[in-house]
Design a protein around this motif. Structure first.
Motif, short mmCIF file in Angstrom:
data_model
loop_
_atom_site.label_atom_id
_atom_site.label_comp_id
_atom_site.label_asym_id
_atom_site.label_seq_id
_atom_site.Cartn_x
_atom_site.Cartn_y
_atom_site.Cartn_z
N LEU A 105 2.89 4.04 -8.89
CA LEU A 105 3.91 5.38 -9.01
C LEU A 105 2.80 6.75 -9.31
N GLY A 106 3.23 7.84 -8.59
CA GLY A 106 2.77 9.22 -9.09
C GLY A 106 3.77 10.27 -9.27
N PHE A 107 3.37 10.83 -10.32
CA PHE A 107 4.28 11.87 -10.85
C PHE A 107 3.76 13.31 -10.90
N GLY A 108 4.44 14.11 -10.27
CA GLY A 108 4.02 15.49 -10.48
C GLY A 108 4.94 16.29 -11.38
N ILE A 109 4.33 16.75 -12.49
CA ILE A 109 5.37 17.37 -13.53
C ILE A 109 4.88 18.77 -13.82
N PRO A 110 5.82 19.49 -14.29
CA PRO A 110 5.61 20.78 -14.71
C PRO A 110 5.23 21.17 -16.06
N LEU A 116 12.35 1.62 -5.55
CA LEU A 116 11.33 0.35 -5.83
C LEU A 116 11.67 -0.83 -4.92
N THR A 117 10.77 -0.96 -4.31
CA THR A 117 10.87 -2.37 -3.60
C THR A 117 9.56 -2.99 -3.58
N ASP A 118 9.25 -4.32 -3.17
CA ASP A 118 8.08 -5.13 -3.18
C ASP A 118 6.90 -4.27 -2.63
N ASN A 127 0.72 -1.24 -0.07
CA ASN A 127 0.08 0.09 0.03
C ASN A 127 0.85 1.28 0.22
N ARG A 128 2.04 1.25 -0.41
CA ARG A 128 2.86 2.56 -0.43
C ARG A 128 2.99 2.92 -2.00
N THR A 129 3.30 3.99 -2.16
CA THR A 129 3.35 4.48 -3.49
C THR A 129 4.81 5.36 -3.35
N GLU A 178 16.56 9.72 -16.35
CA GLU A 178 16.79 10.09 -14.75
C GLU A 178 15.55 9.65 -13.93
N LEU A 179 14.35 10.17 -14.33
CA LEU A 179 13.31 9.71 -13.81
C LEU A 179 13.16 8.04 -13.71
N ASP A 180 13.47 7.32 -14.53
CA ASP A 180 13.60 5.79 -14.37
C ASP A 180 14.41 5.47 -13.48
N SER A 181 15.78 6.17 -13.41
CA SER A 181 16.77 5.90 -12.42
C SER A 181 16.29 6.24 -11.07
N VAL A 182 15.50 7.33 -10.71
CA VAL A 182 15.12 7.74 -9.49
C VAL A 182 13.88 6.73 -8.84
#
Length: 304
Positions: free
Chosen positions: A62-67, A55-57, A4-6, A46-50
């Motif tokens: 995933l949620g992204f706030g983008i400008p 990322l764990t089990d 239940n984590r994001t 870089e976003l993939d790398s972050v």
């Protein structure tokens, strides 16, 4: 994967801030990196790398706030001013890359949601959020729900025209005299360079003002009055209970918020001007990241 984590990812003009959030709003892991602006490919990598670094089990979405301006019907990032992100099916791209539910929102909207649910705006039904950074992000809570416009591209509050035919907005924006040109952290950077020389930035201006430098105090007051002019317009339109001010440049605190209130009292109409409160964000620079994670939880719940 179960859990239940994001992971919430806040993409700023200069910095990416990401973290893992649980349903109680607790952030237990964080990652911060400079934002690549050389190309869209570099930014996506870089976003993939972050995300991979966090990322764990126990991460389920995933949620992204983008400008960016966003078409929520398709999950497409249509255009951006401060980062190289345009004409890309961002939501589908990230969902395909990581195999998880993905939600995206404008970074200002994400910050507004975070402050509304967990920060300075708890209990409010009508709230305006402004994030003062490289530009000015904006978010709206109206009638107890986030307002995004007809397709999700609304609440671009930083691009209100304050000075018709004023200074160009720059980047990928063709406008002039926009709110963010006049009152964002980049405007403070310009003021710092004019006063103290090349290479000086907003933080130097704030430090000098906090040390009693009258010139710096005056420069920040001018920026605060401009901020207040924009807030007055928003108060006249939306009649909010609260205007929450966050972002890196908001660290200037009452050096800009005091003058902003003075201008609000002149430019806004009663009774809105008498009822609204301008308050600092409680979540600080993490508001966008926390909000992105909360948006990710919405994506997870919608697939339940």
């Amino acid at each position: 994967m179960s859990g239940n984590r994001t992971i919430g990812v806040d993409v700023g003009g200069t910095k990416i801030l990401a973290g893992v959030l649980d349903r109680e709003g607790v952030v237990d892991r964080r990652e911060s990196r400079p934002t690549p602006v050389s190309s869209q490919e570099d930014l996506l990598a870089e976003l993939d790398s972050v995300v991979e670094s966090l990322l764990t089990d126990d991460v389920a979405a995933l949620g992204f706030g983008i400008p960016s301006t966003i078409d929520q019907r398709t999950g497409r990032a249509v255009s951006s001013v401060h980062v190289p992100l345009a004409d890309i099916d961002f939501r589908a791209r990230m969902a395909g890359r990581f195999g998880l539910p993905v939600a995206i929102d404008n970074d200002g909207n994400a910050a507004a949601i975070a402050e509304w649910k967990l920060g300075a705006g708890r209990g409010a039904s009508h709230l305006v959020m402004l994030t003062l950074g490289t530009g000015i992000g904006g978010g709206l809570i109206l009638d107890g729900r986030p307002y995004r416009g007809s397709i999700g591209a609304g609440a671009e509050l930083g691009h209100m025209v304050i000075d018709y035919d004023g200074a160009p907005c720059g980047g990928n924006c063709t406008g002039h005299g926009h709110f963010e040109v006049l009152a964002a952290g980049s405007a403070a950077d310009d003021a710092a360079e004019r006063r103290y020389g090349a290479g000086k930035v907003a933080r130097d201006l704030v430090n000098a003002a906090e040390g009693g430098d009258d010139g710096a105090i005056g420069d920040l007051a001018e920026l605060g009055h401009r901020l207040g002019a924009g807030i007055a317009t928003l108060v006249n339109i939306f009649n909010p209970e609260l205007v929450v001010v966050g972002g890196g440049f908001a660290d200037a605190g009452e050096l800009i918020l005091g003058p902003a209130r003075e201008t609000l009292a002149i430019e806004a109409l009663a009774p809105g001007r008498d009822l609204v409160r301008i308050v600092p964000a409680e979540l600080g620079r993490e508001a966008g990241m926390v909000g992105a994670a909360l948006v990710g939880l919405e994506a997870l719940d919608s697939e339940a």
